[in-house]
Write a protein that holds these residues in place. Structure first.
Motif, PDB file in Angstrom:
ATOM      1  N   ARG A   1      69.006  51.322  23.043  1.00 29.47           N
ATOM      2  CA  ARG A   1      68.229  51.531  24.270  1.00 29.47           C
ATOM      3  C   ARG A   1      69.116  51.432  25.502  1.00 29.47           C
ATOM      4  NH1 ARG A   1      63.062  52.167  24.595  1.00 29.47           N
ATOM      5  NH2 ARG A   1      63.919  53.906  23.403  1.00 29.47           N
TER       6      ARG A   1
ATOM      7  N   TYR B   1      68.269  54.572  35.030  1.00 29.35           N
ATOM      8  CA  TYR B   1      67.754  53.213  34.847  1.00 29.35           C
ATOM      9  C   TYR B   1      68.699  52.208  35.499  1.00 29.35           C
ATOM     10  CZ  TYR B   1      64.321  55.104  31.661  1.00 29.35           C
ATOM     11  OH  TYR B   1      63.266  55.803  31.130  1.00 29.35           O
TER      12      TYR B   1
ATOM     13  N   VAL C   1      54.610  56.493  22.034  1.00 26.97           N
ATOM     14  CA  VAL C   1      54.490  55.567  23.167  1.00 26.97           C
ATOM     15  C   VAL C   1      53.469  54.480  22.854  1.00 26.97           C
ATOM     16  CG1 VAL C   1      54.971  57.472  24.755  1.00 26.97           C
ATOM     17  CG2 VAL C   1      52.606  56.723  24.398  1.00 26.97           C
ATOM     18  N   TYR C   2      53.575  53.346  23.539  1.00 21.68           N
ATOM     19  CA  TYR C   2      52.551  52.304  23.344  1.00 21.68           C
ATOM     20  C   TYR C   2      51.395  52.479  24.306  1.00 21.68           C
ATOM     21  CZ  TYR C   2      53.949  49.349  27.360  1.00 21.68           C
ATOM     22  OH  TYR C   2      54.197  48.856  28.620  1.00 21.68           O
TER      23      TYR C   2
ATOM     24  N   LYS D   1      54.826  41.011  26.067  1.00 19.67           N
ATOM     25  CA  LYS D   1      55.332  40.943  24.700  1.00 19.67           C
ATOM     26  C   LYS D   1      56.699  41.631  24.601  1.00 19.67           C
ATOM     27  CE  LYS D   1      50.697  41.176  22.716  1.00 19.67           C
ATOM     28  NZ  LYS D   1      49.713  42.066  22.083  1.00 19.67           N
ATOM     29  N   VAL D   2      57.603  41.011  23.909  1.00 18.34           N
ATOM     30  CA  VAL D   2      58.927  41.604  23.704  1.00 18.34           C
ATOM     31  C   VAL D   2      59.184  41.825  22.208  1.00 18.34           C
ATOM     32  CG1 VAL D   2      61.412  41.322  24.032  1.00 18.34           C
ATOM     33  CG2 VAL D   2      59.833  40.593  25.817  1.00 18.34           C
TER      34      VAL D   2
ATOM     35  N   LEU E   1      58.587  60.465  29.495  1.00 18.69           N
ATOM     36  CA  LEU E   1      58.791  59.266  28.674  1.00 18.69           C
ATOM     37  C   LEU E   1      59.648  58.281  29.454  1.00 18.69           C
ATOM     38  CD1 LEU E   1      59.594  60.341  24.999  1.00 18.69           C
ATOM     39  CD2 LEU E   1      57.398  59.759  26.024  1.00 18.69           C
ATOM     40  N   GLU E   2      59.164  57.037  29.521  1.00 17.67           N
ATOM     41  CA  GLU E   2      59.908  55.976  30.197  1.00 17.67           C
ATOM     42  C   GLU E   2      60.399  55.013  29.135  1.00 17.67           C
ATOM     43  OE1 GLU E   2      58.205  54.785  34.174  1.00 17.67           O
ATOM     44  OE2 GLU E   2      58.146  52.851  33.171  1.00 17.67           O
ATOM     45  N   GLN E   3      61.665  54.633  29.191  1.00 17.18           N
ATOM     46  CA  GLN E   3      62.250  53.747  28.184  1.00 17.18           C
ATOM     47  C   GLN E   3      62.141  52.293  28.617  1.00 17.18           C
ATOM     48  OE1 GLN E   3      66.210  55.186  27.098  1.00 17.18           O
ATOM     49  NE2 GLN E   3      65.614  57.212  27.814  1.00 17.18           N
ATOM     50  N   LYS E   4      61.786  51.442  27.672  1.00 20.26           N
ATOM     51  CA  LYS E   4      61.581  50.018  27.956  1.00 20.26           C
ATOM     52  C   LYS E   4      62.427  49.145  27.036  1.00 20.26           C
ATOM     53  CE  LYS E   4      57.983  50.529  30.779  1.00 20.26           C
ATOM     54  NZ  LYS E   4      58.145  50.205  32.220  1.00 20.26           N
ATOM     55  N   PHE E   5      62.655  47.900  27.460  1.00 19.24           N
ATOM     56  CA  PHE E   5      63.116  46.866  26.532  1.00 19.24           C
ATOM     57  C   PHE E   5      61.908  46.079  26.001  1.00 19.24           C
ATOM     58  CE2 PHE E   5      67.156  47.289  28.957  1.00 19.24           C
ATOM     59  CZ  PHE E   5      67.964  47.613  27.891  1.00 19.24           C
ATOM     60  N   ILE E   6      60.896  45.902  26.845  1.00 15.76           N
ATOM     61  CA  ILE E   6      59.704  45.154  26.423  1.00 15.76           C
ATOM     62  C   ILE E   6      59.022  45.857  25.252  1.00 15.76           C
ATOM     63  CG2 ILE E   6      59.314  44.150  28.716  1.00 15.76           C
ATOM     64  CD1 ILE E   6      57.005  46.212  29.054  1.00 15.76           C
ATOM     65  N   ARG E   7      58.183  45.087  24.565  1.00 15.80           N
ATOM     66  CA  ARG E   7      57.419  45.619  23.423  1.00 15.80           C
ATOM     67  C   ARG E   7      58.332  46.292  22.390  1.00 15.80           C
ATOM     68  NH1 ARG E   7      51.841  45.628  24.036  1.00 15.80           N
ATOM     69  NH2 ARG E   7      51.248  44.535  25.939  1.00 15.80           N
ATOM     70  N   GLN E   8      59.395  45.567  22.086  1.00 12.20           N
ATOM     71  CA  GLN E   8      60.331  46.011  21.042  1.00 12.20           C
ATOM     72  C   GLN E   8      60.970  47.364  21.380  1.00 12.20           C
ATOM     73  OE1 GLN E   8      58.394  44.901  17.499  1.00 12.20           O
ATOM     74  NE2 GLN E   8      60.317  44.241  16.573  1.00 12.20           N
ATOM     75  N   CYS E   9      61.530  47.414  22.575  1.00 11.41           N
ATOM     76  CA  CYS E   9      62.193  48.648  23.043  1.00 11.41           C
ATOM     77  C   CYS E   9      61.254  49.850  22.952  1.00 11.41           C
ATOM     78  CB  CYS E   9      63.476  48.907  22.265  1.00 11.41           C
ATOM     79  SG  CYS E   9      64.774  47.700  22.577  1.00 11.41           S
ATOM     80  N   ALA E  10      60.078  49.693  23.546  1.00 10.52           N
ATOM     81  CA  ALA E  10      59.047  50.731  23.456  1.00 10.52           C
ATOM     82  C   ALA E  10      59.309  51.906  24.382  1.00 10.52           C
ATOM     83  CB  ALA E  10      57.684  50.119  23.791  1.00 10.52           C
ATOM     84  N   LEU E  11      58.539  52.963  24.150  1.00 13.57           N
ATOM     85  CA  LEU E  11      58.446  54.074  25.081  1.00 13.57           C
ATOM     86  C   LEU E  11      57.073  54.039  25.733  1.00 13.57           C
ATOM     87  CD1 LEU E  11      59.916  56.935  22.848  1.00 13.57           C
ATOM     88  CD2 LEU E  11      61.074  55.741  24.713  1.00 13.57           C
ATOM     89  N   LYS E  12      57.013  54.458  27.000  1.00 12.44           N
ATOM     90  CA  LYS E  12      55.752  54.533  27.739  1.00 12.44           C
ATOM     91  C   LYS E  12      55.629  55.949  28.266  1.00 12.44           C
ATOM     92  CE  LYS E  12      53.676  52.459  31.918  1.00 12.44           C
ATOM     93  NZ  LYS E  12      53.577  53.615  32.808  1.00 12.44           N
TER      94      LYS E  12
END
Lengths: 189, 189
Positions: free
Chosen positions: A60, A70, B137-138, A48-49, B92-103
């Motif tokens: 971001r 990154y 985070v998600y 999911k995006v 904390l890991e930064q993402k673009f997926i899942r609406q620029c989520a944090l993991k």
């Protein structure tokens, strides 16, 4: 020249001469303009995006760039107006153990449906792996679906013998994600 | 007040009232003086640490602090002059997926031999988990030895169904780690 999420000179330091790519494909760092080149559409083939605004993408992008940890690689197809048909990300994790070591993580590996089976995925994984070695990590890890184990074994990876565990906060996410994420990182640029 | 690797106010926002710790134990962020409080000796109970100079420790500490993504928790025992007897890190890991989520990722969980079986490890894992949820985070993940799966299940984690793969660069590390690590991060402070 477009702003890149990491310095492209780093890619020139790794030897990828053993794997040939078609001449129309360019492997390079993600740029701040790539949201217009199909980057999100490609990621959506992985998971999911959602809807990401230009401001969210750029925020971001800048957080990733400023952290210097990154390394988002993309493959652009010049025969398709620079459409992005592959991506993979190397993340550097900082440690105190092992004499303040760095550890690599390979994340978000995805190749466009139209280009699967061409070796592009292997190229991306090897590029992340060799870049991580070049950057001085003591090990690089990744998580994959069981049916992809053989693919990663061909790239030099092996089962680490550890269990990969998770806890999900989807419901909480819907409530608190937006405000917290933004306030938390607001002053980090 | 000592310089902390993250803002201690964040810890006050999570509810840990369901788990009691002895009154002599203080849970707080790692500080820049903690290399003198047994932090490395504790980490050495987990894996190789090696000889870390004050300069190396402070450089890594500042990189972690500036990134705003490293939440290194420590447990200090006031009856032992503030000796650190437990630690765990949320990254904390930064993402673009899942609406620029944090993991979130939980790493380097270790409790001193003298304090095992007292619930301190569970406290640290729950603190990292609740902090990650608070930060929006998600999901949060961790890797563990198979014999520790039940411990993490009690803290709410479950098998993610993915394989955890690795590639190690120990030999290369010996040759290139020092120079590359330092040059790579030199200008990132």
């Amino acid at each position: 020249m477009s702003e890149e999420v990491f310095e492209s000179q780093l890619l020139q330091k790794i030897d990828m001469s053993d794997i040939k790519l078609p001449p129309n494909l360019v492997v390079r760092p993600l740029t701040i303009e790539d949201n217009e080149n199909g980057f999100f559409e490609l990621l959506a083939q992985l998971t999911k995006v959602g809807e990401i605004s230009v401001e969210e993408f750029e925020a971001r992008f800048n957080q990733m760039k400023n952290s210097k940890c990154y390394f988002v690689l993309v493959v652009a197809d010049e025969e398709q107006n620079g459409k992005i048909i592959g991506t993979a990300t190397l993340i550097l994790e900082q440690k105190f153990i092992r004499q303040c070591a760095l550890k690599g993580r390979v994340e978000e590996v995805v190749v466009d449906e139209s280009a699967r089976g061409t070796g592009l995925g292997k190229y991306l994984v090897l590029a992340c792996t060799r870049l991580s070695k070049q950057l001085g990590v003591y090990k690089t890890t990744l998580e994959c679906a069981p049916h992809n184990v053989k693919f990663y074994e061909k790239a030099g990876y092996s089962d680490a013998g550890e269990k990969y565990m998770q806890i999900r906060f989807l419901k909480a996410l819907k409530i608190i994600k937006r405000c917290l994420k933004k306030t938390y990182f607001t002053d980090s640029k």
